[in-house]
Scaffold this motif. Structure first.
Motif, PDB file in Angstrom:
ATOM      1  N   THR A   6      -5.477  -0.317  -5.211  1.00  0.00           N
ATOM      2  CA  THR A   6      -4.317  -1.211  -5.230  1.00  0.00           C
ATOM      3  C   THR A   6      -4.020  -1.781  -3.848  1.00  0.00           C
ATOM      4  O   THR A   6      -3.178  -2.676  -3.722  1.00  0.00           O
ATOM      5  CB  THR A   6      -3.069  -0.468  -5.731  1.00  0.00           C
ATOM      6  OG1 THR A   6      -2.721   0.571  -4.792  1.00  0.00           O
ATOM      7  CG2 THR A   6      -3.305   0.144  -7.102  1.00  0.00           C
ATOM      8  N   CYS A   7      -4.713  -1.292  -2.838  1.00  0.00           N
ATOM      9  CA  CYS A   7      -4.437  -1.654  -1.438  1.00  0.00           C
ATOM     10  C   CYS A   7      -5.590  -2.404  -0.792  1.00  0.00           C
ATOM     11  O   CYS A   7      -5.372  -3.358  -0.036  1.00  0.00           O
ATOM     12  CB  CYS A   7      -4.139  -0.370  -0.659  1.00  0.00           C
ATOM     13  SG  CYS A   7      -3.921  -0.560   1.114  1.00  0.00           S
TER      14      CYS A   7
ATOM     15  N   SER B 248      -0.696   6.187  -3.900  1.00  0.00           N
ATOM     16  CA  SER B 248      -1.244   5.309  -4.937  1.00  0.00           C
ATOM     17  C   SER B 248      -2.758   5.225  -4.817  1.00  0.00           C
ATOM     18  O   SER B 248      -3.359   5.650  -3.822  1.00  0.00           O
ATOM     19  CB  SER B 248      -0.624   3.926  -4.839  1.00  0.00           C
ATOM     20  OG  SER B 248      -0.979   3.312  -3.611  1.00  0.00           O
ATOM     21  N   LYS B 249      -3.381   4.630  -5.820  1.00  0.00           N
ATOM     22  CA  LYS B 249      -4.824   4.459  -5.770  1.00  0.00           C
ATOM     23  C   LYS B 249      -5.187   3.476  -4.649  1.00  0.00           C
ATOM     24  O   LYS B 249      -4.539   2.451  -4.473  1.00  0.00           O
ATOM     25  CB  LYS B 249      -5.344   3.931  -7.105  1.00  0.00           C
ATOM     26  CG  LYS B 249      -5.245   4.935  -8.247  1.00  0.00           C
ATOM     27  CD  LYS B 249      -5.842   4.344  -9.522  1.00  0.00           C
ATOM     28  CE  LYS B 249      -5.793   5.347 -10.651  1.00  0.00           C
ATOM     29  NZ  LYS B 249      -6.364   4.788 -11.910  1.00  0.00           N
TER      30      LYS B 249
ATOM     31  N   VAL C 160      -7.281   7.618  -2.421  1.00  0.00           N
ATOM     32  CA  VAL C 160      -5.847   7.351  -2.449  1.00  0.00           C
ATOM     33  C   VAL C 160      -5.381   6.742  -1.126  1.00  0.00           C
ATOM     34  O   VAL C 160      -6.080   6.804  -0.113  1.00  0.00           O
ATOM     35  CB  VAL C 160      -5.040   8.644  -2.730  1.00  0.00           C
ATOM     36  CG1 VAL C 160      -5.379   9.207  -4.094  1.00  0.00           C
ATOM     37  CG2 VAL C 160      -5.298   9.679  -1.637  1.00  0.00           C
TER      38      VAL C 160
ATOM     39  N   CYS D 106       0.879  -1.169   0.000  1.00  0.00           N
ATOM     40  CA  CYS D 106       0.000   0.000   0.000  1.00  0.00           C
ATOM     41  C   CYS D 106       0.917   1.219   0.000  1.00  0.00           C
ATOM     42  O   CYS D 106       1.425   1.631   1.051  1.00  0.00           O
ATOM     43  CB  CYS D 106      -0.910   0.001   1.212  1.00  0.00           C
ATOM     44  SG  CYS D 106      -2.154  -1.311   1.203  1.00  0.00           S
TER      45      CYS D 106
END
Length: 837
Positions: free
Chosen positions: A724-725, A720-721, A819, A716
């Motif tokens: 993605t986590c 980042s978006k 985010v 994470c």
């Protein structure tokens, strides 16, 4: 009228009754009375003094065998007319803890022995009790003495009230025997003094809307789960009572059993509410215990140095080895909080050479019994073993407090007058002819001397740095001693002598190999903090704790998984231990995860140089403080309903559960859950969690917006978006949380034991969610995060730790559509810092 929804029932009853009662107030009163009746758990009686149990207007149990009492070596029963009715009365009252109740009391004569039964229905509509009372006591109550040819006589009870028959809830969960072993759908088969409480439910009801728990409320060590039948063996029955091994009942003795219904259903919730009720009745408290707050090193059965044989040549003895291991672990960033010194050195074990050889005793000594405790060994005795160092000097050299071990005392122990006339202590001796006691020859201190003996005994341990004490074989300590099983009070007096002495001395106690009645008896013992719920690591399967942990958690204690290895330790063969796939390197993570999430001790026992530091630092702060969830890890309700037990995936008719093991816990509180944790392994096919699998239950405010993440499932990264986590999930018409399948490609090598740790996060109304410390198995532990609060535009929290410790806190915005934000924080000198986003 919807029985599952009393709120709906109110509306229907009100509208119906209004047609018949022009007076509005009369209608409201009548509707309220009818609604209370349909919602209440209650014991009802007919004119013939027969009783049954109802819940929400439906019958849960009948009692076709009636009421019975055994006195003067003879049964008397209401059904046969030999238990003679001598009066009854109904009255209202108030219990200082459980509140207002309506009681019905019936007086009986069993020959010349007076016997009183009383039922109480409490105003909360969830609690009902059965009380047996012997105003003048009773003699000739031993079923064993009356039926010496019956091998099962010891399973019986002295009275039948309750004796519940014809259950309409067809499924059960109970506990019995050593390590409070879970018993799934054994029904009437959970019997005798080692049997425990029983949970009743209907597995075919996907909502588990009706769940009821039956258990003793007091005098726990005097109770038995009963024989599984009515007194005459004619009808299957849940008939717990005062144990039939007891030879006489003292005047004024009262035994109470309680039925507790879940307020909103669910097995875990029902057990939790039942336990909360018991804790309130017994004013349960627990003291702080170093073995629960900090990581430790253990020498228990299965540990690398349990017998300390074959130690590295560079060490002169095992004292030097353990001292070096403790210091090496600290240097590696894994500071031990204590040493559980349970192997040779804490007692004169049977494989050590005594000063004066003697023939083996007959009957044989019980395993691991103590002749003389480690603090009492002289230099000559130590010179025969692998721990020649004075125990006090050894403790100071390690720099950590000790947990010492003494399960019971060998038959030749000089601590007691029977072997040493100069001793001040009298002993009770086990009877190896009792059921299950053939290998258990030992002695314990008498109940009336127990407190003073343990004051004396613990002083020896404290003088050499003892902070915690572990007795073992608690099941045998009771079942194999005639003075304990034949008395209503001796076992409890003996146990309190130990735990009260510990409380006075400022040390804590763990009980191992305990039965359910031992767990219940701990409600009044603040120094008794935890119970082993797993088998020894030595034998494999010590991960199987999901159902046994439930009862220990309920009474306010911590379940304990046995010691663990963080690596395969080169396949080292511990004497007496067979290698199993769950000892492979790849399976080590499962033991680590389960140990920290049980909330009990986390005790590693690798050989020197074999500790996987990466794994173990995922469980602790820099100072060795454990990062634990708010509740012990227990099996999810779908598993419990489906009959999960020794064989994962065992199914009950009408129920569906995961084909494997799924355990759950959470961080936060019942009113503000920060995250739910699901630990899964040996999963044959993926499984979608359902609402009943969440404890505490999903609220209407949170169920529609949740985030999920599997431990180590990609980084994470700050900025980042969020997608993605984490993955958004919903229980308001969206995608459910999916438990991934396990890897069965090499079961001999332990691949199916690799755990998946799935975390489900709550989301603030602002859309922000705090994910916590993502390199820890419990990312939002209370020992790291405190006072987490959602604000109108974000979230605030207090971070705890050691001065200079660096902690990365991860958050995401817009309910997972925004985010990732990672805040790198450093703990100041105060050990606490407030932060916000």
């Amino acid at each position: 009228v919807s029985k599952d929804d009393p709120a709906t029932g109110t509306v229907v009853l009100f509208l119906t009754i209004m047609a018949y009662f022009p007076n509005r107030m009369a209608a409201i009163v009548c509707a309220s009375v009818l609604l209370l009746h349909t919602a209440a758990l209650e014991i009802t009686w007919d004119q013939q003094k027969n009783y049954k149990v109802e819940h929400r207007g439906s019958t849960l149990f009948t009692a076709t065998g009636g009421i019975a009492a055994f006195a003067g070596q003879k049964w008397y029963s209401s059904s046969a007319g030999t238990l003679v009715f001598s009066g009854s009365k109904a009255y209202d009252g108030t219990d200082k803890v459980l509140g207002d109740f309506k009681a019905f009391e019936v007086s009986w004569l069993a020959g010349e022995t007076e016997f009183i039964t009383t039922s109480r229905n409490f105003a909360n509509g969830l609690t009902a009790t059965f009380e047996q009372h012997w105003p003048n006591g009773a003699t000739g109550t031993s079923l064993v003495a009356a039926n010496r040819s019956d091998p099962n006589a010891h399973l019986g009870v002295v009275a039948n009230f309750p004796a519940l028959t014809d259950p309409t809830l067809p499924n059960t969960l109970s506990w019995a025997g050593s390590f409070v072993g879970a018993q799934h759908n054994r029904g009437f088969g959970v019997t005798g003094p080692t049997g425990g409480p029983t949970v009743f439910f209907d597995a075919s009801d996907s909502k588990l809307s009706t769940v009821v728990v039956l258990s003793p409320l007091d005098n726990f060590k005097a109770t038995s789960a009963g024989p599984g039948t009515t007194f005459d063996g004619a009808t299957q029955a849940f008939a717990p009572g005062t144990a039939g091994t007891i030879t006489s009942i003292p005047p004024g003795f009262t035994q109470t059993f309680v039925l507790q219904a879940a307020a909103h259903g669910g097995i875990t919730a029902a057990v939790g509410e039942w336990g909360a009720m018991l804790q309130k009745v017994h004013n349960t408290t627990k003291v702080t215990d170093i073995t629960l707050t900090n990581i430790g090193y253990q020498t228990d059965n299965g540990a690398g140095y349990v017998f300390c044989r074959g130690f590295a040549p560079k060490y002169k003895n095992c004292n030097e080895l353990l001292i070096d291991e403790i210091h090496q672990l600290k240097a590696a960033g894994v500071p031990m909080g204590y040493l559980s010194f349970q192997g040779a050195g804490s007692s004169t074990l049977l494989d050590e050479t005594p000063d004066v050889p003697s023939p083996p005793p007959s009957p044989p000594n019980a395993p691991w019994c103590v002749n003389e405790w480690g603090p009492d060994l002289n230099a000559s005795q130590r010179s025969h073993g692998v721990y020649p160092m004075d125990e006090g000097q050894f403790q100071k050299a390690t720099g950590v407090p000790l947990q010492l071990y003494a399960p019971y005392f060998c038959q030749g122990s000089r601590y007691f007058k029977r072997n040493n006339p100069a001793s001040q202590w009298t002993s009770v001796v086990s009877d190896t002819t009792l059921p299950g006691c053939g290998s258990y020859g030992f002695q314990d201190v008498t109940p009336d001397e127990s407190r003073k003996f343990y004051d004396w005994f613990f002083a020896k341990g404290i003088a050499v740095g003892m902070a915690s004490f572990e007795p073992d074989f608690m099941n045998q300590n009771y079942n194999c001693v005639p003075e304990f099983i034949e008395s209503t009070s001796n076992a409890t007096v003996w146990q309190h002598g130990m735990t009260d002495a510990a409380l006075a001395a400022g040390i804590t106690v763990q009980w191992c190999y305990a039965a359910p009645t031992d767990v219940l008896n701990s409600l009044d013992m603040p120094a008794l903090t935890n119970f082993r719920v797993s088998t020894d690591f030595c034998y494999g399967n010590s991960w199987n704790v999901g159902s046994s942990s439930l009862i220990v958690w309920a009474v306010g204690a911590a379940p304990s998984k046995d010691t663990l290895w963080t690596s395969a330790n080169g396949g080292f063969a511990v004497p007496g231990c067979s290698w199993s796939p769950d000892h492979e390197n790849i399976a080590a993570e499962l033991h680590v995860v389960i140990a920290v999430m049980t909330t009990g001790p986390v005790g590693i026992s690798d050989l020197v140089g074999n500790t996987n530091v990466t794994l173990i630092t995922r469980t602790i702060r820099q100072d060795g403080t454990l990062l634990k969830p708010a509740k012990p890890l227990t099996s999810i309700d779908s598993s419990l309903a489906a009959g999960e037990g020794t064989l994962a995936g065992a199914t009950t008719a009408g129920a569906s559960g995961p084909q494997g093991y799924v355990y759950s816990s959470y961080s936060g509180s019942a009113v503000q859950v920060l995250a739910w944790y699901f630990v899964s392994f040996k999963i044959k096919t993926s499984y979608d969690l359902v609402e009943v699998d969440f404890y505490p239950a999903l609220s209407s405010n949170t169920k529609g917006s949740l985030l999920t993440r599997v431990f180590n499932d990609g980084p994470c990264i700050n900025g980042s978006k969020a997608s993605t986590c984490v993955r958004p999930v919903s229980y308001a018409g969206g995608a459910a949380v999916t438990i991934p399948p396990s890897d069965f490609s090499n079961t001999t090598g332990g691949t199916d034991f690799v755990p998946a740790v799935t975390t489900v996060y709550s989301v603030c109304a602002s859309g922000w969610a705090i994910l916590g410390e993502l390199d820890k198995y419990v990312p939002l532990a209370a020992t790291r995060f405190r006072d987490v609060t959602c604000t109108s535009d974000g979230v605030t929290w207090t971070l705890l730790g050691t001065q200079g410790e660096k902690v990365s806190v991860t958050l995401v915005s817009q309910a997972g559509a925004g985010v990732v934000v990672v805040k790198d924080m450093t703990i100041p000198a105060a050990g606490v810092v407030r932060a916000s986003m």
